[in-house]
Design a protein around this motif. Structure first.
Motif, mmCIF file in Angstrom:
data_model
loop_
_atom_site.group_PDB
_atom_site.id
_atom_site.type_symbol
_atom_site.label_atom_id
_atom_site.label_comp_id
_atom_site.label_asym_id
_atom_site.label_seq_id
_atom_site.Cartn_x
_atom_site.Cartn_y
_atom_site.Cartn_z
ATOM 1 N N SER A 42 0.823 -1.204 0.000
ATOM 2 C CA SER A 42 0.000 0.000 0.000
ATOM 3 C C SER A 42 0.861 1.260 0.000
ATOM 4 N N TRP A 84 -15.184 -10.685 -3.809
ATOM 5 C CA TRP A 84 -14.128 -9.767 -3.418
ATOM 6 C C TRP A 84 -14.058 -9.544 -1.908
ATOM 7 N N ASP A 144 -9.476 -15.276 -0.635
ATOM 8 C CA ASP A 144 -8.182 -14.650 -0.922
ATOM 9 C C ASP A 144 -8.319 -13.303 -1.617
ATOM 10 N N ASN A 145 -9.397 -13.099 -2.366
ATOM 11 C CA ASN A 145 -9.569 -11.825 -3.060
ATOM 12 C C ASN A 145 -9.798 -10.664 -2.101
ATOM 13 N N TYR A 195 -6.858 -8.242 -1.977
ATOM 14 C CA TYR A 195 -6.737 -7.296 -3.076
ATOM 15 C C TYR A 195 -7.806 -6.210 -2.978
ATOM 16 N N LEU A 235 -6.502 -3.838 -0.346
ATOM 17 C CA LEU A 235 -5.374 -3.078 -0.885
ATOM 18 C C LEU A 235 -5.864 -2.001 -1.854
ATOM 19 N N THR A 236 -6.838 -2.326 -2.659
ATOM 20 C CA THR A 236 -7.368 -1.350 -3.613
ATOM 21 C C THR A 236 -7.976 -0.150 -2.895
#
Length: 329
Positions: A112, A184, A188-189, A192, A195-196
């Motif tokens: 990040s 999402w 595991d997603n 991400y 982080l997004t």
């Protein structure tokens, strides 16, 4: 010629000089004490808001404080270092879960901070030269930083929905980049997704700081480099980045501390129980304290987190100050 003594000088001085000096001395004392008096309210507020709860948390970490002692936490049994031994025993369930959360937090923080700095710096360099519409773009770039955290993250929650979210609509229905709509906010997603959202919220701050730092670089340096035949990348490498080094040192440290301690983003995005892939230390400590009602263990984790951040901050400041002295020498 002899030098007059102190008694002779006092005797020869005008009659009102000593009284005038005595009157000026309290005024000097008041003027010297004025800055400290002005700082006193802020110091008292800091003591009440931060230092007192910190001291209480440290005391709680040495007690066996569970839901059975909430009404009288001062009467909870004294456990000594038992809570700390439990949290650092990485072969036990509590320590193993904390280690996993710590590694996830480290990886998340590094990615990040790197992406926030990279995107913010690129945007600041892009808007460095004046052109029509630059002010509008600057205002648009700062919108994620100006939005309230809860409003921004809740918007991302709707965008990450599996069936009718905008992210799956664009990636799956329009661009056909995924074989099927992705989940999402679970699995595991979730890493991400977190982080997004973190990068989307954090890069405008890096953009703002780097933009302010660019204002201090003289334009004559770029003009001289252009006359010498230096290209854009050479000017950025030889002039911009070295000139921004003091700004970037502070920026990276602030981004690291903010991201590592971030609680609002994962809490609003996932709720009280974050997925394992996005189990940050801040949420993990919250779960240990307010979900399982083990406040002693949660306090011990908080103290260990504080010590870790102090060590990292001290090492970073020491390394950057040595690098600055080496460069100046």
């Amino acid at each position: 010629m002899t030098t007059p003594t102190l008694e002779e000088s006092v005797a020869k001085s005008p009659p009102g000089a000593a009284a005038s000096s005595a009157r000026r001395r309290p005024g000097r004392i008041r003027r010297a004490a004025l800055p400290y008096l002005l700082l006193l309210p802020a110091l008292v507020l800091e003591l009440l808001v931060h230092l007192v709860p910190m001291a209480v948390g440290i005391v709680m970490s040495f007690r066996e404080l569970t839901q059975f002692h909430i009404r009288d936490w001062g009467g909870a049994p004294w456990s000594g270092l038992a809570n700390y031994r439990m949290t650092v025993d990485f072969h036990a369930p509590v320590g193993e879960a904390l280690l996993h959360s710590f590694l996830v937090t480290v990886g998340f923080t590094l990615l990040s901070v790197a992406l926030c700095w990279l995107i913010g710096t690129a945007a600041a360099l892009f808007l460095q030269d004046a052109f029509r519409g630059r002010g509008l773009l600057r205002a648009l770039f700062l919108v994620p930083y100006a939005l309230p955290v809860y409003a921004a993250v809740i918007t991302w929650v709707f965008m990450f929905q599996h069936d009718n979210g905008l992210v799956n609509h664009v990636l799956h229905d329009q661009l056909h980049l995924t074989g099927e709509p992705a989940f999402w906010l679970i699995g595991d997603n979730s890493f991400y997704a977190l982080l997004t959202v973190s990068v989307w919220k954090g890069w405008p701050f890096a953009f703002l700081v780097v933009t302010a730092g660019l204002q201090g670089i003289p334009g004559e340096l770029y003009e001289a480099a252009a006359l010498d035949g230096a290209g854009m990348w050479q000017r950025i490498r030889r002039i911009t980045l070295p000139s921004l080094r003091p700004v970037n040192q502070v920026l990276v440290l602030v981004l690291f501390l903010w991201t590592f301690n971030d609680f609002n983003t994962p809490y609003v995005l996932f709720g009280k129980s974050a997925p394992d892939a996005a189990d940050l230390v801040s949420v993990h400590i919250y779960q240990a304290s307010f979900v399982t009602w083990n406040f002693g263990t949660g306090s011990a984790m908080s103290v260990l987190l504080l010590l870790f951040l102090l060590v990292v901050t001290g090492a970073y400041l020491t390394a950057t100050s040595r690098g600055r002295r080496t460069t100046d020498a």
